[in-house]
Design a protein around this motif. Structure first.
Motif, PDB file in Angstrom:
ATOM      1  N   GLU A  44       0.885  -0.862  -0.118  1.00 11.81           N
ATOM      2  CA  GLU A  44      -0.244  -0.722   0.342  1.00 11.81           C
ATOM      3  C   GLU A  44       1.273   1.129   0.143  1.00 11.81           C
ATOM      4  O   GLU A  44       0.627   2.153  -0.901  1.00 11.81           O
ATOM      5  CB  GLU A  44      -0.787  -0.363   0.883  1.00 11.81           C
ATOM      6  CG  GLU A  44      -2.321   0.726   0.775  1.00 11.81           C
ATOM      7  CD  GLU A  44      -3.322   0.453   2.210  1.00 11.81           C
ATOM      8  OE1 GLU A  44      -4.555   0.567   1.369  1.00 11.81           O
ATOM      9  OE2 GLU A  44      -3.221   0.290   3.281  1.00 11.81           O
ATOM     10  N   LYS A  47       2.114   1.758  -3.598  1.00 11.93           N
ATOM     11  CA  LYS A  47       1.568   2.341  -4.936  1.00 11.93           C
ATOM     12  C   LYS A  47       0.979   3.748  -4.515  1.00 11.93           C
ATOM     13  O   LYS A  47       0.967   4.796  -5.223  1.00 11.93           O
ATOM     14  CB  LYS A  47       0.921   1.290  -4.300  1.00 11.93           C
ATOM     15  CG  LYS A  47      -1.062   2.656  -5.182  1.00 11.93           C
ATOM     16  CD  LYS A  47      -2.320   1.785  -4.389  1.00 11.93           C
ATOM     17  CE  LYS A  47      -3.460   1.947  -5.219  1.00 11.93           C
ATOM     18  NZ  LYS A  47      -4.412   2.083  -4.541  1.00 11.93           N
ATOM     19  N   GLU A  48       1.181   4.125  -3.014  1.00  8.40           N
ATOM     20  CA  GLU A  48       0.719   5.430  -2.907  1.00  8.40           C
ATOM     21  C   GLU A  48       2.433   6.336  -3.499  1.00  8.40           C
ATOM     22  O   GLU A  48       1.822   7.117  -4.181  1.00  8.40           O
ATOM     23  CB  GLU A  48       0.945   6.348  -1.364  1.00  8.40           C
ATOM     24  CG  GLU A  48      -0.194   5.673  -1.169  1.00  8.40           C
ATOM     25  CD  GLU A  48      -0.750   5.698   0.576  1.00  8.40           C
ATOM     26  OE1 GLU A  48      -0.210   6.610   1.451  1.00  8.40           O
ATOM     27  OE2 GLU A  48      -1.499   5.192   1.430  1.00  8.40           O
ATOM     28  N   GLY A  51       2.472   6.964  -6.995  1.00  9.36           N
ATOM     29  CA  GLY A  51       1.159   7.580  -7.195  1.00  9.36           C
ATOM     30  C   GLY A  51       0.182   7.037  -8.375  1.00  9.36           C
ATOM     31  O   GLY A  51       0.387   8.527  -9.680  1.00  9.36           O
ATOM     32  N   VAL A  52       0.372   5.906  -8.259  1.00  7.04           N
ATOM     33  CA  VAL A  52      -0.498   5.345  -9.300  1.00  7.04           C
ATOM     34  C   VAL A  52      -2.367   4.622  -8.869  1.00  7.04           C
ATOM     35  O   VAL A  52      -2.170   4.636  -7.785  1.00  7.04           O
ATOM     36  CB  VAL A  52       0.195   3.754  -9.754  1.00  7.04           C
ATOM     37  CG1 VAL A  52       0.974   4.563 -10.717  1.00  7.04           C
ATOM     38  CG2 VAL A  52       0.006   3.460  -9.319  1.00  7.04           C
ATOM     39  N   LYS A  53      -2.975   4.461  -9.761  1.00 12.82           N
ATOM     40  CA  LYS A  53      -4.656   4.255  -9.240  1.00 12.82           C
ATOM     41  C   LYS A  53      -4.638   2.315  -8.600  1.00 12.82           C
ATOM     42  O   LYS A  53      -5.403   2.136  -8.007  1.00 12.82           O
ATOM     43  CB  LYS A  53      -5.395   4.542 -10.693  1.00 12.82           C
ATOM     44  CG  LYS A  53      -5.833   5.803 -10.756  1.00 12.82           C
ATOM     45  CD  LYS A  53      -6.702   6.101 -10.950  1.00 12.82           C
ATOM     46  CE  LYS A  53      -7.461   7.943 -11.350  1.00 12.82           C
ATOM     47  NZ  LYS A  53      -8.513   7.807 -11.971  1.00 12.82           N
ATOM     48  N   ARG A  54      -3.785   1.459  -9.506  1.00 16.05           N
ATOM     49  CA  ARG A  54      -3.513  -0.151  -9.066  1.00 16.05           C
ATOM     50  C   ARG A  54      -2.339   0.009  -9.803  1.00 16.05           C
ATOM     51  O   ARG A  54      -1.594   0.508  -9.875  1.00 16.05           O
ATOM     52  CB  ARG A  54      -4.612  -0.436 -10.605  1.00 16.05           C
ATOM     53  CG  ARG A  54      -6.148   0.010 -10.352  1.00 16.05           C
ATOM     54  CD  ARG A  54      -6.819  -1.772 -11.205  1.00 16.05           C
ATOM     55  NE  ARG A  54      -6.659  -2.447 -10.471  1.00 16.05           N
ATOM     56  CZ  ARG A  54      -7.990  -2.420  -9.407  1.00 16.05           C
ATOM     57  NH1 ARG A  54      -8.104  -2.181  -8.391  1.00 16.05           N
ATOM     58  NH2 ARG A  54      -7.784  -3.896  -9.018  1.00 16.05           N
ATOM     59  N   GLY A  76      -6.857  -1.048  -4.051  1.00 14.89           N
ATOM     60  CA  GLY A  76      -7.413  -1.146  -5.308  1.00 14.89           C
ATOM     61  C   GLY A  76      -5.826  -1.312  -6.278  1.00 14.89           C
ATOM     62  O   GLY A  76      -5.218  -1.656  -7.071  1.00 14.89           O
TER      63      GLY A  76
END
Length: 119
Positions: A44, A47-48, A51-54, A76
């Motif tokens: 998680e 992912k942050e 800077g991606v949605k998936r 996501g």
């Protein structure tokens, strides 16, 4: 870290790597012996940071915990973690069910030992 019947000094390092650039984007150090439950905690933040949605999350079977898989999907992320093969039969060295292949043309099952099993 507690392991079986003894306690030792040790750490469990978790990293997340960007597949495109091969760079470490997230890292954690814990004294938890098993990787169970650490998949979402590591993926998680990665992912942050990216800077991606998936994001696709790939890990070995040591990370497979259904609660973690669900948490990844809800956040996501697409987890790719193989389900471990557990149980008394596997520990005894017997073949797993997924190792058998059904052949509909001959109505037989091909055993991992190379034998054809007929009904």
């Amino acid at each position: 870290m507690a392991a079986h019947t003894h306690v030792g000094v040790g750490y469990n390092v978790q990293i997340a790597v960007d597949a495109k650039h091969k760079l470490i984007v997230e890292q954690q150090v814990t004294n938890q012996v098993l990787d169970l439950g650490l998949l979402t905690q590591t993926a998680e933040p990665a992912k942050e940071i990216l800077g991606v949605k998936r994001i696709a999350v790939v890990a070995d079977r040591g990370y497979f915990k259904i609660d973690d898989i669900d948490a990844c999907e809800k956040a996501g992320m697409d987890p790719y973690v193989p389900r471990p093969q557990r149980g008394a039969s596997v520990r005894a060295g017997l073949f797993r069910k997924d190792e058998f292949r059904y052949d509909p043309e001959s109505d037989t099952v091909l055993c991992p030992g190379g034998q054809r099993l007929r009904p």
